[in-house]
Design an enzyme around this catalytic site. Structure first.
Site, PDB file in Angstrom:
ATOM      1  N   LYS A   1      23.711  33.740  18.988  1.00 23.99           N
ATOM      2  CA  LYS A   1      25.045  34.782  19.351  1.00 23.99           C
ATOM      3  C   LYS A   1      26.167  33.929  19.675  1.00 23.99           C
ATOM      4  O   LYS A   1      27.229  34.066  19.215  1.00 23.99           O
ATOM      5  CB  LYS A   1      24.722  36.003  20.070  1.00 23.99           C
ATOM      6  CG  LYS A   1      23.359  36.599  19.982  1.00 23.99           C
ATOM      7  CD  LYS A   1      22.890  37.140  18.501  1.00 23.99           C
ATOM      8  CE  LYS A   1      21.351  37.050  18.279  1.00 23.99           C
ATOM      9  NZ  LYS A   1      20.798  38.245  18.579  1.00 23.99           N
TER      10      LYS A   1
ATOM     11  N   TRP B   1      15.113  46.269  22.821  1.00 22.76           N
ATOM     12  CA  TRP B   1      15.265  45.568  21.555  1.00 22.76           C
ATOM     13  C   TRP B   1      13.723  45.679  20.840  1.00 22.76           C
ATOM     14  O   TRP B   1      12.852  45.642  21.375  1.00 22.76           O
ATOM     15  CB  TRP B   1      15.628  44.052  21.521  1.00 22.76           C
ATOM     16  CG  TRP B   1      15.523  43.376  20.370  1.00 22.76           C
ATOM     17  CD1 TRP B   1      16.309  43.692  19.103  1.00 22.76           C
ATOM     18  CD2 TRP B   1      14.956  42.148  20.075  1.00 22.76           C
ATOM     19  NE1 TRP B   1      16.268  42.777  18.257  1.00 22.76           N
ATOM     20  CE2 TRP B   1      15.462  41.726  18.379  1.00 22.76           C
ATOM     21  CE3 TRP B   1      14.148  41.221  20.678  1.00 22.76           C
ATOM     22  CZ2 TRP B   1      15.007  40.609  17.834  1.00 22.76           C
ATOM     23  CZ3 TRP B   1      13.779  39.924  19.785  1.00 22.76           C
ATOM     24  CH2 TRP B   1      14.062  39.748  18.610  1.00 22.76           C
TER      25      TRP B   1
ATOM     26  N   ASP C   1      15.038  37.916  29.284  1.00 23.26           N
ATOM     27  CA  ASP C   1      15.576  37.558  27.693  1.00 23.26           C
ATOM     28  C   ASP C   1      17.134  37.480  27.863  1.00 23.26           C
ATOM     29  O   ASP C   1      17.834  38.378  28.290  1.00 23.26           O
ATOM     30  CB  ASP C   1      15.277  38.788  26.929  1.00 23.26           C
ATOM     31  CG  ASP C   1      15.462  38.570  25.340  1.00 23.26           C
ATOM     32  OD1 ASP C   1      16.327  37.503  25.280  1.00 23.26           O
ATOM     33  OD2 ASP C   1      15.089  39.521  24.604  1.00 23.26           O
TER      34      ASP C   1
ATOM     35  N   ALA D   1      20.164  36.745  25.645  1.00 25.37           N
ATOM     36  CA  ALA D   1      20.524  36.385  24.075  1.00 25.37           C
ATOM     37  C   ALA D   1      21.809  36.400  23.837  1.00 25.37           C
ATOM     38  O   ALA D   1      22.304  36.145  22.819  1.00 25.37           O
ATOM     39  CB  ALA D   1      19.590  37.281  23.356  1.00 25.37           C
TER      40      ALA D   1
HETATM   41  N1  PMP Z   1      16.657  39.273  22.316  1.00 24.46           N
HETATM   42  C1  PMP Z   1      17.572  40.298  22.283  1.00 24.46           C
HETATM   43  C2  PMP Z   1      17.642  41.302  23.362  1.00 24.46           C
HETATM   44  C3  PMP Z   1      18.165  40.381  21.001  1.00 24.46           C
HETATM   45  O1  PMP Z   1      18.995  41.180  20.559  1.00 24.46           O
HETATM   46  C4  PMP Z   1      17.785  39.375  19.878  1.00 24.46           C
HETATM   47  C5  PMP Z   1      18.383  39.099  18.676  1.00 24.46           C
HETATM   48  N2  PMP Z   1      18.774  40.499  18.158  1.00 24.46           N
HETATM   49  C6  PMP Z   1      16.825  38.311  20.292  1.00 24.46           C
HETATM   50  C7  PMP Z   1      16.395  38.431  21.293  1.00 24.46           C
HETATM   51  C8  PMP Z   1      16.175  37.388  19.154  1.00 24.46           C
HETATM   52  O2  PMP Z   1      17.494  36.331  19.112  1.00 24.46           O
HETATM   53  P1  PMP Z   1      17.349  35.361  17.878  1.00 24.46           P
HETATM   54  O3  PMP Z   1      18.082  35.878  16.476  1.00 24.46           O
HETATM   55  O4  PMP Z   1      17.636  34.159  18.527  1.00 24.46           O
HETATM   56  O5  PMP Z   1      15.929  35.029  17.614  1.00 24.46           O
END
Ligand code: PMP
Length: 397
Positions: free
Chosen positions: A252, A136, A217, A219
């Site tokens: 999500k 990311w 992570d 998510a």
């Molecule tokens: N980690 C990953 C791998 C993500 O794809 C995302 C959001 N795109 C996040 C963390 C961050 O999530 P948030 O929108 O809750 O800040």
């Protein structure tokens, strides 16, 4: 105006910053008047109508909160403690109530990653953070802005559209004790590629024998194979290793994106260290955001507290997952080069195409995706899959 004031703002020294590429894509998409255009760019879940709906349980919890909430007074730097406690059960199962664990609510997964990064920088400023290629795009800046050095290791093998585990282990030979390795717990963004259970076990052993700290992570829990299935790797790592970190996002799997709902958990070697970690998490949170926003976490807490709302959330999340995996199967069936998309998981996949082809698909067919070929699977519908795969066909061998 005095000379002193005029000379006192050094902002003209700031370097210009690139605009967010995905936001630029939204503008282009909106301006495109073609009726059959397809948006596979922005990373939010969409239903069959192209909407990002508010989940039923969220709507019901919001209505309930509206009735019962009597104050908007401060909650404190740790946020909603019951939210963190109930969520821990979803994430860690029966490992949730360990006295070695410190958990706090954060503004989204991004806030959790940043708080974890600041904590690491405070504890060991020399630690390097190892990131897979690709990852990311916000990972590297989050750790760098906290003052930590980052290094890349191989992760995705474009030829097999899977994990280059040998390359990854080879690169990690340079990692030293105390270094941190960032791992996507499930549903890798941007590739959708996952480690096998054996590879997770090998990574857990590697961290143990080499003194590396896993920073997971998570998510997209529940959007891959199931709530428990998507947490399995996290649970394996936390069961085996004394120290581990988890940044979590509810944005999500509860569809709460703009409410910014997340949590950070840190597992330490013993209770005394865990207490110290917690104090430091709270003192860092105070200087970063003082306290996290309440509403989204209160919604999640309300859902998890109520058996009926919880069951409805689990069921709707299951439908969202099925939609993603059903679309994956359709895309995978279209061409052998696309077949790995059927076994990958989560919202994203990387197409085996060059940036020039990404531009051509946009210009010639109104198909929008990130410049690196990342597509959001949820942007497709069963009816648009053939349009999409036919446009793609001449560009893949
Ligand atoms: N980690 C990953 C791998 C993500 O794809 C995302 C959001 N795109 C996040 C963390 C961050 O999530 P948030 O929108 O809750 O800040």
């Amino acid at each position: 105006m005095s000379d002193v004031l005029e000379a006192s703002l050094p902002f003209d020294l700031l370097a210009p910053q690139p605009a967010d590429a995905l936001l630029g894509l939204i503008t282009l998409y909106r301006a495109d008047s073609r009726l059959d255009k397809i948006d596979l760019g922005v990373g939010v879940f969409r239903d069959d109508d192209g909407q990002t709906p508010i989940m039923r349980a969220v709507k019901a919890a919001e209505a309930a909160l509206f009735e019962v909430q009597t104050t908007k007074s401060y909650l404190g730097a740790e946020g909603d403690a019951l939210y963190t406690e109930l969520l821990a059960e979803i994430v860690f199962g029966d490992q949730a109530s360990s006295e070695r664990m410190s958990g706090v609510q954060t503004p989204g997964g991004t806030g959790a990653l940043r708080l974890g990064a600041e904590l690491l920088a405070r504890a060991n400023p020399d630690a390097k953070v190892w990131l897979g290629s690709p990852t990311w795009p916000n990972h590297a800046p989050i750790f760098a802005e906290a003052g930590l050095k980052t290094r890349n290791h191989r992760f995705y093998d474009h030829a097999s559209a899977g994990v280059d585990f040998t390359g990854m282990l080879d690169d990690l030979r340079d990692a030293r004790a105390g270094d941190v390795i960032l791992l996507h717990g499930c549903c890798h963004n941007p590739t959708g590629a996952s480690f096998s259970p054996d590879q997770w076990a090998a990574l857990s052993n590697l961290c143990e024998t080499r003194g590396l700290i896993p920073f997971i992570d998570l998510a997209y829990q529940g959007l891959g194979d199931g709530l428990a299935e998507d947490a399995l790797a996290t649970r394996t790592i936390f069961a085996q290793l004394p120290s581990a970190i988890l940044a979590y996002s509810c944005d999500k799997n509860f569809g709460l994106y703009r409410e910014r709902v997340g949590a950070l958990w840190v597992q330490s070697g013993n209770r005394a260290i865990a207490d110290r970690v917690r104090m430091n998490m709270l003192s860092l949170a105070r200087s970063l955001w003082s306290m996290p926003p309440d509403h989204g976490a209160a919604v999640v807490r309300t859902i998890l507290e109520d058996a009926a709302l919880r069951a409805d959330w689990v069921s709707e999340l299951g439908s969202m997952r099925e939609r993603l995996n059903g679309l994956r199967r359709l895309v995978a069936a279209a061409h052998p080069r696309l077949s790995p998309i059927g076994v990958q998981r989560g919202m994203f996949a990387m197409l085996p195409i060059a940036p020039a082809v990404v531009a051509a698909l946009r210009e010639d067919h109104g198909i929008y995706m990130a410049g690196n070929g990342r597509i959001n699977i949820a942007g497709l519908r069963a009816e648009t899959v053939p349009i999409f795969t036919q446009a793609l066909m001449p560009h893949i061998d």
